[in-house]
Structure formats: C-alpha cells, structure tokens
Design a protein around this motif. Structure first.
Motif, PDB file in Angstrom:
ATOM      1  N   THR A  11       0.837  -1.145  -0.055  1.00 12.85           N
ATOM      2  CA  THR A  11      -0.090   0.101  -0.131  1.00 12.85           C
ATOM      3  C   THR A  11       1.230   1.487   0.091  1.00 12.85           C
ATOM      4  O   THR A  11       1.911   1.250   0.560  1.00 12.85           O
ATOM      5  CB  THR A  11      -0.851   0.048   1.282  1.00 12.85           C
ATOM      6  N   THR A  12       0.406   2.190  -0.668  1.00 14.37           N
ATOM      7  CA  THR A  12       0.774   3.561  -0.647  1.00 14.37           C
ATOM      8  C   THR A  12       0.020   4.500  -0.156  1.00 14.37           C
ATOM      9  O   THR A  12      -1.185   4.249  -0.008  1.00 14.37           O
ATOM     10  CB  THR A  12       1.513   3.931  -2.219  1.00 14.37           C
ATOM     11  N   GLU A  13       0.218   5.938  -0.247  1.00 19.31           N
ATOM     12  CA  GLU A  13      -0.729   7.009   0.166  1.00 19.31           C
ATOM     13  C   GLU A  13      -2.003   6.638  -0.361  1.00 19.31           C
ATOM     14  O   GLU A  13      -3.198   6.755  -0.048  1.00 19.31           O
ATOM     15  CB  GLU A  13      -0.093   8.297  -0.188  1.00 19.31           C
ATOM     16  N   ARG A  14      -2.128   6.463  -2.060  1.00 19.77           N
ATOM     17  CA  ARG A  14      -2.885   6.332  -2.763  1.00 19.77           C
ATOM     18  C   ARG A  14      -3.487   5.214  -3.518  1.00 19.77           C
ATOM     19  O   ARG A  14      -4.563   4.972  -3.879  1.00 19.77           O
ATOM     20  CB  ARG A  14      -3.040   7.307  -3.973  1.00 19.77           C
ATOM     21  N   GLU A  74      -6.685   1.835  -6.965  1.00 20.10           N
ATOM     22  CA  GLU A  74      -6.878   3.148  -6.209  1.00 20.10           C
ATOM     23  C   GLU A  74      -7.678   2.967  -4.919  1.00 20.10           C
ATOM     24  O   GLU A  74      -8.633   2.168  -4.674  1.00 20.10           O
ATOM     25  CB  GLU A  74      -7.837   4.275  -6.913  1.00 20.10           C
ATOM     26  N   ARG A  75      -7.070   3.244  -3.735  1.00 22.72           N
ATOM     27  CA  ARG A  75      -7.341   2.885  -2.619  1.00 22.72           C
ATOM     28  C   ARG A  75      -8.829   3.531  -1.961  1.00 22.72           C
ATOM     29  O   ARG A  75      -9.468   2.734  -1.624  1.00 22.72           O
ATOM     30  CB  ARG A  75      -6.342   3.266  -1.207  1.00 22.72           C
ATOM     31  N   THR A  76      -9.146   4.704  -2.258  1.00 25.88           N
ATOM     32  CA  THR A  76     -10.209   5.430  -2.058  1.00 25.88           C
ATOM     33  C   THR A  76     -11.488   4.753  -2.729  1.00 25.88           C
ATOM     34  O   THR A  76     -12.284   4.422  -2.176  1.00 25.88           O
ATOM     35  CB  THR A  76     -10.259   6.922  -2.154  1.00 25.88           C
ATOM     36  N   TYR A 110       0.230   8.061 -10.779  1.00 25.62           N
ATOM     37  CA  TYR A 110      -0.027   6.850 -10.265  1.00 25.62           C
ATOM     38  C   TYR A 110       1.188   5.703 -10.477  1.00 25.62           C
ATOM     39  O   TYR A 110       1.588   5.142  -9.963  1.00 25.62           O
ATOM     40  CB  TYR A 110      -1.206   6.490 -10.654  1.00 25.62           C
ATOM     41  N   GLU A 113       4.165   6.227  -8.387  1.00 27.68           N
ATOM     42  CA  GLU A 113       3.756   5.962  -6.922  1.00 27.68           C
ATOM     43  C   GLU A 113       4.079   4.322  -6.984  1.00 27.68           C
ATOM     44  O   GLU A 113       4.504   3.659  -6.300  1.00 27.68           O
ATOM     45  CB  GLU A 113       2.508   6.421  -6.436  1.00 27.68           C
ATOM     46  N   ALA A 117       7.233   2.020  -5.160  1.00 29.31           N
ATOM     47  CA  ALA A 117       6.790   0.927  -4.156  1.00 29.31           C
ATOM     48  C   ALA A 117       7.082  -0.518  -4.691  1.00 29.31           C
ATOM     49  O   ALA A 117       7.735  -1.306  -3.896  1.00 29.31           O
ATOM     50  CB  ALA A 117       5.035   1.113  -3.868  1.00 29.31           C
TER      51      ALA A 117
END
Length: 170
Positions: A11-14, A74-76, A110, A113, A117
């Motif tokens: 996982t990353t910030e987004r 995308e996490r959200t 993206y 990111e 990672a």
C-alpha cells in the motif's frame, strides 16, 4: 489464496497493489486487450486466452520467486488502475520492472507511486539489480524510471525500435 497474498500486498498513500488472482481476470483482459495500453508493450496486445495464460504464469512466478506483478487499485475508490511489478525479461537481461496503467491515469503520478513501491519491495525481497526497458520515444515511461531513481544502463534495438535500459542497484 487471499491469506497467502496478504503479506505481498503493498500500500502507498493512494494505491493498493495486490498479486493477481482469478478474480482479476476480467480487468486484466480489458487492460491487456487495449491497444492504448499494451500496444507499445513487449509482445503487444494480448488475446483473452493469452491473458489467462499470463495470469497463471504471474501466479506461478509469485509462488516461485516471492515477487511478481501486482494489480494496482486506487485505495479510496477501489478502481482498477492497471498493473505494476516484475517479470523475467525473455531476452535474458534480467528481472525487469514493468507498469501499464489506463491512459486515464496518466499525469496523476500513479505510475511513479506504484513503480517506486514495487522497486522498494523488489530490493527488500533480495533483488540486487532491477532493470526497466522503454522505447526511446516513450518519454513518459522514461521520466518515471528516472524520477524513481533508476539510471541509464544501455540501449538496444528491438524490431527496429531504439530501446533504453535503466537499472536500480540495491
């Protein structure tokens, strides 16, 4: 299988990057069958059958190597954005970082990111040298490689195209 994959989730910030499973086949089929995404990738656009075979290969690669290609979400929103991870180059150049995201993802950071990672995961998994290859004309991909700290390490021609090799050393 999900429990086995949990220690391989990044996982990353987004973003959330998860090793692919059969449940990802529809997303992978659309991505790999899209000329805007895979038209410039090694071996080009894939058929649905070839995508299924590659999913099996990706699963096996994770089992044998302990690293591989992730599905990127995308996490959200939970939206499938594409893939990022590692493959063994068929030309013998070594383990290569690769990424392929939907064109709608471009310009949002993206790819950087996910690639950053993945690179960190690969080196933590024991990879001393990770390469990445881009067409000379693929300025966006080259910029990602340089932005995540990869350095130029050579060039070659493939099917008449000038290709650049970048590397990251642990």
């Amino acid at each position: 299988m999900q429990a086995l994959r949990s220690n391989r989730i990044v996982t990353t910030e987004r973003l959330m990057m998860i090793p692919p499973g059969k449940e990802n086949l529809p997303d992978l089929t659309r991505l790999k069958g899209d000329d805007r995404v895979f038209g410039i990738m090694l071996h080009g656009v894939r058929t649905a059958e070839r995508t299924r075979e590659e999913l099996e290969d990706d699963t096996d690669f994770w089992e044998v190597r302990g690293y591989g290609t992730w599905c990127v979400f995308e996490r959200t929103s939970g939206d499938f954005l594409g893939i990022c991870g590692f493959m063994e180059r068929p030309d013998g150049r070594g383990v290569a970082l690769r990424y392929a995201l939907w064109p709608e993802c471009r310009g949002k950071g993206y790819a950087r990111e996910a690639a950053r990672a993945a690179l960190a995961f690969g080196h933590a998994a024991g990879l001393k040298r990770i390469i990445a290859v881009a067409r000379f004309t693929n300025h966006a991909s080259r910029a990602v490689m340089q932005d995540i700290g990869m350095t130029p390490a050579g060039d070659f021609r493939h099917k008449g195209e000038a290709m650049l090799v970048f590397e990251s050393l642990a």
